[in-house]
Design a protein around this motif. Structure first.
Motif, mmCIF file in Angstrom:
data_model
loop_
_atom_site.group_PDB
_atom_site.id
_atom_site.type_symbol
_atom_site.label_atom_id
_atom_site.label_comp_id
_atom_site.label_asym_id
_atom_site.label_seq_id
_atom_site.Cartn_x
_atom_site.Cartn_y
_atom_site.Cartn_z
ATOM 1 N N CYS A 93 0.831 -1.209 0.000
ATOM 2 C CA CYS A 93 0.000 0.000 0.000
ATOM 3 C C CYS A 93 0.864 1.257 0.000
ATOM 4 O O CYS A 93 0.639 2.193 -0.784
ATOM 5 C CB CYS A 93 -0.925 0.009 1.215
ATOM 6 S SG CYS A 93 -2.240 -1.221 1.196
ATOM 7 N N LEU A 94 1.860 1.288 0.880
ATOM 8 C CA LEU A 94 2.684 2.490 1.006
ATOM 9 C C LEU A 94 3.578 2.679 -0.210
ATOM 10 O O LEU A 94 3.718 3.801 -0.716
ATOM 11 C CB LEU A 94 3.515 2.404 2.283
ATOM 12 C CG LEU A 94 2.704 2.433 3.587
ATOM 13 C CD1 LEU A 94 3.604 2.157 4.785
ATOM 14 C CD2 LEU A 94 1.991 3.775 3.756
ATOM 15 N N ASP A 95 4.182 1.602 -0.691
ATOM 16 C CA ASP A 95 5.041 1.709 -1.872
ATOM 17 C C ASP A 95 4.232 2.088 -3.115
ATOM 18 O O ASP A 95 4.766 2.709 -4.050
ATOM 19 C CB ASP A 95 5.769 0.388 -2.121
ATOM 20 C CG ASP A 95 6.789 0.073 -1.033
ATOM 21 O OD1 ASP A 95 7.116 0.988 -0.243
ATOM 22 O OD2 ASP A 95 7.241 -1.088 -0.959
ATOM 23 N N GLY A 96 2.965 1.732 -3.109
ATOM 24 C CA GLY A 96 2.103 2.059 -4.237
ATOM 25 C C GLY A 96 1.443 3.418 -4.130
ATOM 26 O O GLY A 96 0.572 3.743 -4.952
ATOM 27 N N ASP B 238 -5.288 3.406 1.947
ATOM 28 C CA ASP B 238 -5.477 1.961 2.035
ATOM 29 C C ASP B 238 -4.614 1.369 3.141
ATOM 30 O O ASP B 238 -5.021 0.406 3.807
ATOM 31 C CB ASP B 238 -5.137 1.299 0.702
ATOM 32 C CG ASP B 238 -6.153 1.625 -0.390
ATOM 33 O OD1 ASP B 238 -7.252 2.109 -0.052
ATOM 34 O OD2 ASP B 238 -5.829 1.406 -1.574
ATOM 35 N N ALA B 239 -3.414 1.928 3.353
ATOM 36 C CA ALA B 239 -2.555 1.464 4.439
ATOM 37 C C ALA B 239 -3.215 1.701 5.792
ATOM 38 O O ALA B 239 -3.219 0.822 6.664
ATOM 39 C CB ALA B 239 -1.200 2.166 4.372
ATOM 40 N N MET B 240 -3.787 2.886 5.976
ATOM 41 C CA MET B 240 -4.456 3.178 7.236
ATOM 42 C C MET B 240 -5.681 2.290 7.418
ATOM 43 O O MET B 240 -5.945 1.783 8.521
ATOM 44 C CB MET B 240 -4.834 4.655 7.299
ATOM 45 C CG MET B 240 -5.507 5.067 8.603
ATOM 46 S SD MET B 240 -4.522 4.753 10.112
ATOM 47 C CE MET B 240 -3.195 5.964 9.893
ATOM 48 N N ALA B 241 -6.438 2.074 6.345
ATOM 49 C CA ALA B 241 -7.601 1.188 6.433
ATOM 50 C C ALA B 241 -7.182 -0.235 6.799
ATOM 51 O O ALA B 241 -7.862 -0.916 7.585
ATOM 52 C CB ALA B 241 -8.365 1.197 5.109
ATOM 53 N N LEU B 242 -6.077 -0.703 6.234
ATOM 54 C CA LEU B 242 -5.557 -2.020 6.575
ATOM 55 C C LEU B 242 -5.241 -2.102 8.057
ATOM 56 O O LEU B 242 -5.589 -3.089 8.734
ATOM 57 C CB LEU B 242 -4.307 -2.310 5.747
ATOM 58 C CG LEU B 242 -3.521 -3.566 6.131
ATOM 59 C CD1 LEU B 242 -4.338 -4.822 5.846
ATOM 60 C CD2 LEU B 242 -2.186 -3.599 5.384
ATOM 61 N N PHE B 243 -4.578 -1.089 8.582
ATOM 62 C CA PHE B 243 -4.258 -1.076 10.015
ATOM 63 C C PHE B 243 -5.526 -1.132 10.849
ATOM 64 O O PHE B 243 -5.627 -1.911 11.816
ATOM 65 C CB PHE B 243 -3.445 0.169 10.367
ATOM 66 C CG PHE B 243 -3.365 0.427 11.843
ATOM 67 C CD1 PHE B 243 -2.590 -0.369 12.665
ATOM 68 C CD2 PHE B 243 -4.092 1.467 12.416
ATOM 69 C CE1 PHE B 243 -2.531 -0.150 14.038
ATOM 70 C CE2 PHE B 243 -4.040 1.710 13.773
ATOM 71 C CZ PHE B 243 -3.256 0.893 14.590
ATOM 72 N N ALA C 290 0.241 7.672 7.997
ATOM 73 C CA ALA C 290 0.205 6.260 7.608
ATOM 74 C C ALA C 290 1.585 5.642 7.380
ATOM 75 O O ALA C 290 1.781 4.466 7.712
ATOM 76 C CB ALA C 290 -0.674 6.085 6.374
ATOM 77 N N PRO C 291 2.590 6.352 6.808
ATOM 78 C CA PRO C 291 3.894 5.716 6.628
ATOM 79 C C PRO C 291 4.510 5.186 7.914
ATOM 80 O O PRO C 291 5.283 4.218 7.877
ATOM 81 C CB PRO C 291 4.749 6.826 6.010
ATOM 82 C CG PRO C 291 3.755 7.674 5.273
ATOM 83 C CD PRO C 291 2.524 7.673 6.141
ATOM 84 N N THR C 292 4.160 5.789 9.052
ATOM 85 C CA THR C 292 4.747 5.315 10.310
ATOM 86 C C THR C 292 4.148 3.994 10.777
ATOM 87 O O THR C 292 4.694 3.365 11.691
ATOM 88 C CB THR C 292 4.579 6.358 11.422
ATOM 89 O OG1 THR C 292 3.192 6.525 11.736
ATOM 90 C CG2 THR C 292 5.173 7.693 11.025
ATOM 91 N N LEU C 293 3.052 3.551 10.140
ATOM 92 C CA LEU C 293 2.525 2.237 10.481
ATOM 93 C C LEU C 293 3.555 1.146 10.197
ATOM 94 O O LEU C 293 3.606 0.124 10.896
ATOM 95 C CB LEU C 293 1.242 1.965 9.701
ATOM 96 C CG LEU C 293 0.053 2.888 10.022
ATOM 97 C CD1 LEU C 293 -1.080 2.632 9.035
ATOM 98 C CD2 LEU C 293 -0.411 2.708 11.451
#
Length: 256
Positions: free
Chosen positions: A138-141, A146-151, A178-181
């Protein structure tokens, strides 16, 4: 707001409230130091409370590449700014970071932990790898939302609640952090206890809520077995989203 410099030069921002012996507050995933501001106010009558932004959050810097060791150095710099030794309170994945820092030998006088999310069942390492891989995709893309939703799904939030949050005014700030997830995923690793806990001689208080679930009690029992000077307190009626008003008296009593 004050700042200190970590070993790699990263600026780490923090606030100080109150006077007395210092206690440093370490936040969990998806949070800036603002999450602990109410707790800091509750503690400030008893202690000097140092409430800091972990790297990549709020007013702190975020150079690349990330490593858990850099976050331990960040906490070391905050403790040094507090006078050279301090009590530490860690919240959720911030509690795992605090445990890692204590095992690394930081000058922590007392260590209080709110529900460190160690996952000790046999399937935990595979789940941790799958989550970290999907989060990285998610983050690389370029999909921080979406990364935050995944978390949020990973911590049990229903899909309809997540969709409502995505339409809320606060969502852009959540995407920003979100990147800090990925940093918290690295701190948690495969979900197991870190090595070196037998060398932690500071008194430790592990706090859990009666409504959180069996994983929190299992993590607490494992820590009590691994740490020489640990005890466990259950807060009746609390879940992972603990009330600071309920937690603060226990923390004050432990800090002395």
């Amino acid at each position: 707001m004050k700042t200190t410099r970590s070993a790699d030069g990263t600026p780490i921002a923090f606030d100080v409230m109150g006077d007395g012996e210092p206690v440093v507050l370490v936040s969990g995933a998806s949070c800036t130091r603002g999450v602990h501001e109410p707790l800091a106010r509750l503690l400030a009558g008893e202690r000097a409370v140092i409430n800091y932004d972990r790297r990549g959050r709020g007013d702190s810097g975020d150079p690349s590449p990330y490593a858990v060791e850099r976050e331990v150095e960040d906490l070391a710099a905050v403790i040094k700014a507090a006078g050279g030794a301090a009590a530490v309170f860690g919240n959720s994945s911030g509690a795992v970071l605090a445990v890692r820092a204590a095992a690394a030998g930081l000058p922590i006088t007392r260590l209080a932990l709110w529900e460190p999310p160690f996952q000790l069942d046999p399937g935990a390492p595979a789940r941790a790898r799958a989550y970290a891989d999907e989060l990285a995709a998610c983050l690389d893309g370029g999909r921080p939302g979406d990364a935050m939703a995944l978390f949020l799904r990973s911590v049990g939030m229903p899909a309809e609640a997540i969709e409502g949050m995505r339409r809320a005014p606060m969502w852009p700030s959540m995407e920003q952090i979100a990147p800090t997830l990925a940093y918290d995923a690295a701190v948690l690793g495969d979900g197991g206890l870190p090595p070196g806990l037998a060398a932690v001689t500071a008194p430790v208080l592990v706090l859990t809520g009666s409504r959180t679930g069996p994983w929190a009690d299992a993590a607490a029992r494992a820590l009590l077995d691994a740490l020489p000077e640990a005890r466990h307190t259950v807060l009746d009626g609390q879940d992972h989203n603990v009330s600071w008003e309920v937690l603060a008296p226990h923390l004050i009593g432990f800090l002395g």
